[in-house]
Design a protein around this motif. Structure first.
Motif, PDB file in Angstrom:
ATOM      1  N   ARG A  23       0.839  -1.208   0.000  1.00  0.00           N
ATOM      2  CA  ARG A  23       0.000   0.000   0.000  1.00  0.00           C
ATOM      3  C   ARG A  23       0.874   1.259   0.000  1.00  0.00           C
ATOM      4  NH1 ARG A  23      -1.432   3.829   3.154  1.00  0.00           N
ATOM      5  NH2 ARG A  23      -0.391   2.989   4.996  1.00  0.00           N
ATOM      6  N   LEU A  24       1.915   1.273   0.826  1.00  0.00           N
ATOM      7  CA  LEU A  24       2.819   2.418   0.885  1.00  0.00           C
ATOM      8  C   LEU A  24       3.525   2.636  -0.443  1.00  0.00           C
ATOM      9  CD1 LEU A  24       4.402   1.907   4.418  1.00  0.00           C
ATOM     10  CD2 LEU A  24       2.819   3.722   3.721  1.00  0.00           C
ATOM     11  N   LEU A  25       3.975   1.550  -1.058  1.00  0.00           N
ATOM     12  CA  LEU A  25       4.658   1.660  -2.346  1.00  0.00           C
ATOM     13  C   LEU A  25       3.710   2.173  -3.424  1.00  0.00           C
ATOM     14  CD1 LEU A  25       7.186   1.316  -4.018  1.00  0.00           C
ATOM     15  CD2 LEU A  25       6.593  -1.089  -4.324  1.00  0.00           C
ATOM     16  N   LEU A  31       4.294   5.569  -5.486  1.00  0.00           N
ATOM     17  CA  LEU A  31       4.348   5.594  -6.950  1.00  0.00           C
ATOM     18  C   LEU A  31       3.345   6.598  -7.526  1.00  0.00           C
ATOM     19  CD1 LEU A  31       4.779   1.799  -7.734  1.00  0.00           C
ATOM     20  CD2 LEU A  31       6.401   3.619  -8.299  1.00  0.00           C
ATOM     21  N   ALA A  32       2.231   6.804  -6.843  1.00  0.00           N
ATOM     22  CA  ALA A  32       1.220   7.755  -7.311  1.00  0.00           C
ATOM     23  C   ALA A  32       1.734   9.193  -7.243  1.00  0.00           C
ATOM     24  CB  ALA A  32      -0.060   7.597  -6.496  1.00  0.00           C
ATOM     25  N   CYS A  33       2.777   9.448  -6.466  1.00  0.00           N
ATOM     26  CA  CYS A  33       3.345  10.803  -6.348  1.00  0.00           C
ATOM     27  C   CYS A  33       4.272  11.145  -7.515  1.00  0.00           C
ATOM     28  CB  CYS A  33       4.129  10.929  -5.040  1.00  0.00           C
ATOM     29  SG  CYS A  33       3.093  10.835  -3.582  1.00  0.00           S
ATOM     30  N   LEU A  44      13.273   7.933  -8.214  1.00  0.00           N
ATOM     31  CA  LEU A  44      13.786   7.224  -7.034  1.00  0.00           C
ATOM     32  C   LEU A  44      13.987   8.186  -5.873  1.00  0.00           C
ATOM     33  CD1 LEU A  44      16.319   4.670  -8.573  1.00  0.00           C
ATOM     34  CD2 LEU A  44      14.035   4.225  -7.652  1.00  0.00           C
ATOM     35  N   GLY A  45      14.423   9.397  -6.171  1.00  0.00           N
ATOM     36  CA  GLY A  45      14.560  10.402  -5.121  1.00  0.00           C
ATOM     37  C   GLY A  45      13.223  10.716  -4.471  1.00  0.00           C
ATOM     38  N   LYS A  46      12.189  10.863  -5.298  1.00  0.00           N
ATOM     39  CA  LYS A  46      10.845  11.132  -4.776  1.00  0.00           C
ATOM     40  C   LYS A  46      10.331   9.957  -3.962  1.00  0.00           C
ATOM     41  CE  LYS A  46       9.401  14.299  -8.447  1.00  0.00           C
ATOM     42  NZ  LYS A  46       8.466  14.461  -9.579  1.00  0.00           N
ATOM     43  N   LEU A  47      10.550   8.734  -4.463  1.00  0.00           N
ATOM     44  CA  LEU A  47      10.117   7.547  -3.721  1.00  0.00           C
ATOM     45  C   LEU A  47      10.811   7.469  -2.367  1.00  0.00           C
ATOM     46  CD1 LEU A  47       9.988   4.766  -6.463  1.00  0.00           C
ATOM     47  CD2 LEU A  47       8.060   5.865  -5.312  1.00  0.00           C
ATOM     48  N   ARG A  48      12.111   7.729  -2.353  1.00  0.00           N
ATOM     49  CA  ARG A  48      12.876   7.705  -1.107  1.00  0.00           C
ATOM     50  C   ARG A  48      12.289   8.705  -0.111  1.00  0.00           C
ATOM     51  NH1 ARG A  48      17.367   9.014  -3.178  1.00  0.00           N
ATOM     52  NH2 ARG A  48      17.881   6.914  -3.801  1.00  0.00           N
ATOM     53  N   GLN A  49      11.993   9.900  -0.598  1.00  0.00           N
ATOM     54  CA  GLN A  49      11.429  10.952   0.257  1.00  0.00           C
ATOM     55  C   GLN A  49      10.089  10.516   0.837  1.00  0.00           C
ATOM     56  OE1 GLN A  49      12.703  13.917   1.137  1.00  0.00           O
ATOM     57  NE2 GLN A  49      10.875  14.695   2.159  1.00  0.00           N
ATOM     58  N   VAL A  50       9.204  10.029  -0.013  1.00  0.00           N
ATOM     59  CA  VAL A  50       7.863   9.641   0.437  1.00  0.00           C
ATOM     60  C   VAL A  50       7.922   8.448   1.383  1.00  0.00           C
ATOM     61  CG1 VAL A  50       5.647   8.694  -0.327  1.00  0.00           C
ATOM     62  CG2 VAL A  50       6.671  10.585  -1.565  1.00  0.00           C
ATOM     63  N   LEU A  51       8.747   7.465   1.073  1.00  0.00           N
ATOM     64  CA  LEU A  51       8.795   6.257   1.896  1.00  0.00           C
ATOM     65  C   LEU A  51       9.510   6.473   3.226  1.00  0.00           C
ATOM     66  CD1 LEU A  51       9.392   3.602  -0.888  1.00  0.00           C
ATOM     67  CD2 LEU A  51       7.288   4.001   0.398  1.00  0.00           C
ATOM     68  N   THR A  52      10.403   7.444   3.312  1.00  0.00           N
ATOM     69  CA  THR A  52      11.104   7.684   4.577  1.00  0.00           C
ATOM     70  C   THR A  52      10.404   8.709   5.458  1.00  0.00           C
ATOM     71  OG1 THR A  52      12.597   9.293   3.557  1.00  0.00           O
ATOM     72  CG2 THR A  52      13.384   7.020   3.711  1.00  0.00           C
ATOM     73  N   THR A  53       9.711   9.676   4.839  1.00  0.00           N
ATOM     74  CA  THR A  53       9.076  10.727   5.634  1.00  0.00           C
ATOM     75  C   THR A  53       7.555  10.681   5.587  1.00  0.00           C
ATOM     76  OG1 THR A  53       8.957  12.340   3.836  1.00  0.00           O
ATOM     77  CG2 THR A  53      11.004  12.281   5.143  1.00  0.00           C
ATOM     78  N   GLY A  54       7.009   9.974   4.600  1.00  0.00           N
ATOM     79  CA  GLY A  54       5.563   9.950   4.431  1.00  0.00           C
ATOM     80  C   GLY A  54       5.025  11.181   3.738  1.00  0.00           C
ATOM     81  N   GLU A  55       5.936  12.065   3.314  1.00  0.00           N
ATOM     82  CA  GLU A  55       5.533  13.319   2.667  1.00  0.00           C
ATOM     83  C   GLU A  55       6.138  13.411   1.289  1.00  0.00           C
ATOM     84  OE1 GLU A  55       4.289  16.425   4.380  1.00  0.00           O
ATOM     85  OE2 GLU A  55       3.626  15.161   6.021  1.00  0.00           O
ATOM     86  N   PRO A  56       5.377  13.879   0.291  1.00  0.00           N
ATOM     87  CA  PRO A  56       5.958  14.092  -1.042  1.00  0.00           C
ATOM     88  C   PRO A  56       7.038  15.170  -1.006  1.00  0.00           C
ATOM     89  CG  PRO A  56       3.558  14.322  -1.089  1.00  0.00           C
ATOM     90  CD  PRO A  56       3.983  14.184   0.338  1.00  0.00           C
ATOM     91  N   GLU A  57       7.953  15.088  -1.957  1.00  0.00           N
ATOM     92  CA  GLU A  57       9.018  16.083  -2.075  1.00  0.00           C
ATOM     93  C   GLU A  57       8.411  17.425  -2.423  1.00  0.00           C
ATOM     94  OE1 GLU A  57      11.841  15.639  -5.386  1.00  0.00           O
ATOM     95  OE2 GLU A  57      13.279  15.222  -3.795  1.00  0.00           O
ATOM     96  N   ARG A  58       8.970  18.496  -1.857  1.00  0.00           N
ATOM     97  CA  ARG A  58       8.440  19.839  -2.159  1.00  0.00           C
ATOM     98  C   ARG A  58       9.432  20.647  -2.903  1.00  0.00           C
ATOM     99  NH1 ARG A  58       4.877  20.860   3.186  1.00  0.00           N
ATOM    100  NH2 ARG A  58       3.790  18.943   2.890  1.00  0.00           N
TER     101      ARG A  58
END
Length: 75
Positions: free
Chosen positions: A12-14, A18-20, A61-75
């Motif tokens: 679910r998290l992945l 990916l939707a971001c 991959l940078g965006k995925l890393r950000q979302v998966l580690t912080t729960g927040e999309p990159e800004r």
């Protein structure tokens, strides 16, 4: 061992992460990683220049890393 629901939660998290991504980033990552193609093969399959595919994968991959580690999309 992880509880059975842990796999579902990770999936679910992945999926949410990916939707971001942009469509181009998501296609490049899905083609390269889930289809197990090289970057060059991904570029051929997606009919895009190799440099574009590499950039999209790196950015995605940078965006995925950000979302998966912080729960927040990159800004």
């Amino acid at each position: 061992n992880a509880p059975p629901h842990a796999g579902r939660e990770l999936f679910r998290l992945l999926r949410e992460a990916l939707a971001c991504l942009t469509i181009g980033e998501r296609e490049a990552i899905e083609t390269a990683f889930f289809s197990e193609l090289t970057h060059a093969e991904s570029a051929t399959q997606l009919n895009q220049p190799l440099g574009t595919i590499k950039t999209r994968i790196r950015s995605g991959l940078g965006k995925l890393r950000q979302v998966l580690t912080t729960g927040e999309p990159e800004r």
